[in-house]
Design an enzyme around this catalytic site. Structure first.
Site, mmCIF file in Angstrom:
data_model
loop_
_atom_site.group_PDB
_atom_site.id
_atom_site.type_symbol
_atom_site.label_atom_id
_atom_site.label_comp_id
_atom_site.label_asym_id
_atom_site.label_seq_id
_atom_site.Cartn_x
_atom_site.Cartn_y
_atom_site.Cartn_z
ATOM 1 N N SER A 195 -3.652 -65.455 11.902
ATOM 2 C CA SER A 195 -2.507 -65.295 12.805
ATOM 3 C C SER A 195 -2.158 -66.654 13.392
ATOM 4 C CB SER A 195 -2.860 -64.321 13.937
ATOM 5 O OG SER A 195 -1.878 -64.330 14.954
ATOM 6 N N TYR A 203 -8.668 -61.632 20.921
ATOM 7 C CA TYR A 203 -7.910 -61.551 19.674
ATOM 8 C C TYR A 203 -7.714 -62.936 19.072
ATOM 9 C CZ TYR A 203 -4.121 -60.707 16.377
ATOM 10 O OH TYR A 203 -3.348 -60.662 15.244
#
Length: 246
Positions: free
Chosen positions: A141, A154
């Site tokens: 990501s 995350y």
């Protein structure tokens, strides 16, 4: 690499990026092994792929369980005799502020986002090394590069995936002709945010609804691009942002 007739395992294939990737690659002639925990969604995907003359195998499994990945690999080898590509896509994003101590959600992210990737690589690697050829695609990501509110855990998991991918590439590509790609999307319009339970975060993210996000198909196209390069070419990282995202 020729995608046509390649055998490609895709985790988290029941929805979002995984589903779009399975359709994209099957449409290019790949034999896709679609795996996730939700069997009904996988059956629907298989039917859609086969309607368009594609080839798909369902193996229900949980990426956090080594025995499930062993089952996925075994079923793939039994049906197709080989493995060419692993797309480690399964992931969770229950964002929360650290002070709210949603420790169970932290652990789930570590289990799925990091351990799931490790389990997948460990399961397919013996086959790829024996062949002296293959490709591993890990979905990281843009969060691997930059913290955002509620994303401490995350972001940490996706940074781990990015660095693990680079370690894999350096160890595997030169000696075993196994290429490795880290796909790093910004905001994608999937159900990833449905796992968020922190009300503070949900209120802050409400403004993102006005932004045109990436679509799952955009990421599928990026994966296809990385896989379709000549064997001599390793696409290390694909960093993809919505045009409207800062």
């Amino acid at each position: 690499m020729n995608i046509e007739n390649s055998v490609i395992i895709i985790t988290g294939a029941s929805s979002g990026i995984g589903r779009a990737t399975a359709k994209q690659l099957a449409g290019q002639g790949a034999k896709v092994v679609i795996t996730a925990r939700r069997e009904e969604e996988l059956k629907e995907l298989k039917e859609e792929i086969e309607y368009h003359k594609g080839d798909a195998l369902i193996v229900v499994g949980d990426v956090t369980k080594k025995e499930d990945f062993a089952k996925i690999v075994s079923a793939t080898l039994e049906k197709y005799g080989t493995i060419d590509v692993l797309v480690n896509n399964a992931g969770l994003m229950p964002l929360s502020y650290i002070k709210n101590l949603k420790t169970e959600e932290w652990e789930k992210m570590v289990d799925v986002n990091i351990k799931g990737v490790l389990n997948g690589v460990a399961a397919v690697l013996p086959t790829l090394i024996e062949k002296n050829k293959g490709h591993i695609v890990n979905i990281s990501s843009t969060a691997a590069y930059q913290y955002f509110p509620g994303g401490a855990v995350y972001c940490a998991t996706k940074a781990a995936v990015k660095m693990f991918s680079e370690g894999l590439r350096q160890e595997l590509a030169p000696k075993h002709s196994i290429n490795v790609t880290s796909i790093e999307p910004g905001a994608v319009g999937t159900n990833l945010m449905d796992t968020i339970t922190d009300e503070e975060i949900l209120n802050q993210l409400s403004g993102m609804k006005d932004m045109t996000m990436l679509e799952s198909e955009d990421i599928a196209e990026a994966i296809s691009y990385a896989l379709s390069q000549p064997d001599r070419v390793n696409i290390n990282d694909v960093y993809i942002m919505p045009s409207e995202q800062q």
